[in-house]
Scaffold this motif. Structure first.
Motif, PDB file in Angstrom:
ATOM      1  N   SER A  61      38.339  39.526  45.950  1.00  0.00           N
ATOM      2  CA  SER A  61      38.056  39.962  44.683  1.00  0.00           C
ATOM      3  C   SER A  61      38.839  41.283  44.415  1.00  0.00           C
ATOM      4  O   SER A  61      38.992  41.716  43.206  1.00  0.00           O
ATOM      5  CB  SER A  61      36.445  40.234  44.503  1.00  0.00           C
ATOM      6  N   ALA A  69      34.990  38.328  41.735  1.00  0.00           N
ATOM      7  CA  ALA A  69      34.421  39.542  41.058  1.00  0.00           C
ATOM      8  C   ALA A  69      33.109  39.469  40.842  1.00  0.00           C
ATOM      9  O   ALA A  69      32.223  40.242  41.020  1.00  0.00           O
ATOM     10  CB  ALA A  69      35.264  40.516  40.357  1.00  0.00           C
ATOM     11  N   ILE A  93      29.346  40.783  42.037  1.00  0.00           N
ATOM     12  CA  ILE A  93      28.342  41.540  41.354  1.00  0.00           C
ATOM     13  C   ILE A  93      26.992  40.849  41.338  1.00  0.00           C
ATOM     14  O   ILE A  93      25.894  41.507  41.404  1.00  0.00           O
ATOM     15  CB  ILE A  93      28.958  41.788  39.697  1.00  0.00           C
ATOM     16  N   TYR A 117      37.443  43.187  38.088  1.00  0.00           N
ATOM     17  CA  TYR A 117      36.181  43.603  37.810  1.00  0.00           C
ATOM     18  C   TYR A 117      36.215  44.016  36.592  1.00  0.00           C
ATOM     19  O   TYR A 117      35.221  43.934  35.610  1.00  0.00           O
ATOM     20  CB  TYR A 117      35.844  44.613  38.665  1.00  0.00           C
TER      21      TYR A 117
END
Length: 262
Positions: free
Chosen positions: A32, A236, A240, A51
């Motif tokens: 990521s 990414a 999360i 991100y």
């Protein structure tokens, strides 16, 4: 001597399982942060741009919002339906109680993709129910068995004499249920809510059938993004989601510990 050898073998086996479970997650995390526009192992460079790219994708934002709403509503509805159903079946001493329990647990025996397709055909196509409510029904069926199983174990382990003593001292059945049953099975209720929420939020098979141009769940939004893109944005958002699930689990665990100490 034999005990020490078996303990070492168990430790080695546990370590292998730990690596097997967490190594793919480790790969997701490191990919990521790569700079290249495709997922590479090992990643080249270090960057947070993927991100940032998550928040430039409206489908991800809308999918997260819808997944959160459906997960919360379906989890609460599963508790509202499941807790009284279990209490009524156990305390009323219904004949063939095991049959009713098997009926409530039956969604766990059916593939989720079949549940999604059936609800789509029956509710959306035949009865013309809005897609949102069809999606909510599907996730409710997904979470209800967890509530039935966990709440059943909590009530069966609870001493019935406590409830009878409360009724002797003037409590009605509703008051004893609210003041005796619910506080004593609060840990089971919190655990059931956690299981319902996490499974609903991350569900793919049911959500695949019950979505349209206006309703997108986050897992289906990620799949749609993967059809046209293979950049680290997916890694990414997966990171999360892992962090989000961990935070939810930690918060619920804290509430469980607080309830347990009380």
């Amino acid at each position: 001597m034999i005990h020490k050898k078996s303990s070492k073998l168990l430790t080695i086996f546990s370590f292998i399982i730990f690596i097997f479970l967490f190594f793919p997650l480790f790969l997701i995390v490191i990919t990521s942060f790569g700079k290249n526009s495709s997922i590479q192992i090992p990643p080249v460079g270090f960057s947070f741009k993927w991100y940032v790219n998550i928040f430039h994708q409206p489908m991800f934002i809308a999918g997260f919002r819808m997944s959160l709403i459906i997960a919360l509503l379906s989890s609460v509805l599963a508790l509202v339906i499941g807790i009284p159903a279990v209490y009524g079946l156990i305390r009323s001493k219904v004949h063939h109680y095991s049959w009713f329990q098997s009926f409530f647990l039956s969604p766990t025996l059916i593939p989720e993709i079949v549940i999604g397709f059936s609800i789509y055909q029956a509710l959306v196509i035949k009865l013309h129910i809005p897609m949102f409510f069809g999606l909510l029904c599907g996730h409710l069926m997904l979470g209800l068995p967890y509530v039935i199983r966990l709440v059943t174990s909590g009530i069966l382990l609870l001493d019935q004499n406590i409830e009878e003593a409360a009724q002797i001292y003037g409590c009605s059945k509703l008051e004893s249920f609210m003041k005796i049953i619910l506080p004593n099975i609060s840990i089971n209720i919190i655990g059931a809510f956690m299981m319902c929420f996490i499974n609903s939020f991350n569900n793919i098979p049911i959500s695949l059938f019950l979505n349209n141009s206006e309703i997108h769940m986050l897992p289906t939004a990620i799949l749609n993004y993967l059809q046209n893109n293979y950049d680290p944005t997916v890694s990414a958002i997966s990171v999360i989601l892992m962090i989000f699930t961990t935070i939810v689990t930690f918060i619920i665990d804290r509430f469980t510990n607080i309830a347990n100490t009380k």
